[in-house]
Motif scaffolding. Structure first.
Motif, short mmCIF file in Angstrom:
data_model
loop_
_atom_site.label_atom_id
_atom_site.label_comp_id
_atom_site.label_asym_id
_atom_site.label_seq_id
_atom_site.Cartn_x
_atom_site.Cartn_y
_atom_site.Cartn_z
N ARG A 140 33.53 -2.84 40.53
CA ARG A 140 34.59 -1.76 41.08
C ARG A 140 34.41 -1.51 42.47
O ARG A 140 35.32 -1.64 43.22
CB ARG A 140 34.63 -0.66 40.15
CG ARG A 140 35.60 0.61 40.75
CD ARG A 140 35.47 1.73 39.80
NE ARG A 140 35.74 1.59 38.40
CZ ARG A 140 36.91 1.49 37.98
NH1 ARG A 140 38.02 2.03 38.74
NH2 ARG A 140 37.37 1.49 36.53
N VAL A 171 38.52 -6.08 33.88
CA VAL A 171 38.28 -5.14 35.03
C VAL A 171 39.47 -4.92 36.08
O VAL A 171 39.89 -3.96 36.50
CB VAL A 171 37.04 -5.77 35.65
CG1 VAL A 171 36.75 -5.39 37.14
CG2 VAL A 171 35.68 -5.70 35.02
N LEU A 175 41.69 -1.80 37.34
CA LEU A 175 41.58 -1.49 38.72
C LEU A 175 43.35 -1.48 39.13
O LEU A 175 43.40 -1.37 40.49
CB LEU A 175 40.82 -2.49 39.37
CG LEU A 175 39.46 -2.44 39.34
CD1 LEU A 175 38.61 -3.54 40.03
CD2 LEU A 175 38.88 -1.07 39.37
#
Length: 213
Positions: A140, A171, A175
């Motif tokens: 991240r 992921v 995001l």
């Protein structure tokens, strides 16, 4: 312990290239990550490929961000206890002492479009985190640093693709990347040579204000 992201600097981080290549090899060989190469992996394969990416970074067409142990925690041996905090720093804030190879915990790269009609685009093509430092927010932080650096350069559209049903796919969804679609049988995988699918994403955001605007 914490980890910090740094914009790659040839002067400060050029000596880390063999360690960057080794991390890349580890993710391909040990994790079965789909990459540009199939084993057996050798320096003759990896190092020329990495030198090309470093050359692009040095001429301003590629962004490379490193995830490093912060100066206060850097040691000549791998950290025994993974960190849980992630903070972001520019290379200008790096300590005078250059980081060691064992301080490298991850890296990410973004290629800037060089076409006149695509001068607002970039493509994330690499996000790697050492397996000893995963699940601590490193990916991240790396992606956030790439987005920040891309916005500073006037980029407002980022593209990325990830192996279908992989952790990376999850992921990027978390995001805020929007799925475009999936392509089955996109890449040859290990160890059997079976082909894997790929999922493609994009994300739009406002570029950072330019100086004088």
């Amino acid at each position: 312990m914490t980890s910090m992201t740094y914009l790659y600097s040839q002067d400060q981080h050029g000596h880390l290239v063999p360690y960057m290549a080794a991390l890349h090899a580890s993710c391909i060989s040990l994790d079965g990550m789909v990459g540009p190469f199939l084993p057996p992996l050798t320096n003759e394969k990896l190092l020329p490929w990495w030198r090309e990416r470093i050359a692009e970074a040095n001429c301003g067409t590629r962004i490379i961000v490193l995830l490093l142990a912060p100066p206060s925690e850097a040691t000549p041996t791998p950290p025994a206890t993974p960190g849980s905090g992630i903070s972001i720093s520019s290379s200008s804030a790096a300590a005078a002492k250059k980081p060691l190879g064992t301080d490298l915990r991850g890296l990410a790269m973004l290629k800037l479009s060089e076409s006149e009609t695509g001068s607002f685009r970039g493509r994330i093509d690499t996000v790697l985190v050492d397996r000893r430092h995963r699940r601590q927010g490193g990916a991240r932080a790396l992606v956030a640093a790439l987005e920040y650096e891309a916005a500073k350069r006037g980029r407002s559209l980022l593209l990325v693709n990830a192996e279908t049903d992989s952790v990376a796919e999850t992921v990027f969804k978390k995001l805020g990347y929007v799925e475009i679609g999936k392509v089955p049988h996109f890449s040859r995988a290990l160890p059997t040579g079976k082909k894997k699918g790929e999922t493609f994403f994009y994300k739009e955001f406002l570029p950072a204000p330019q100086a004088g605007s």
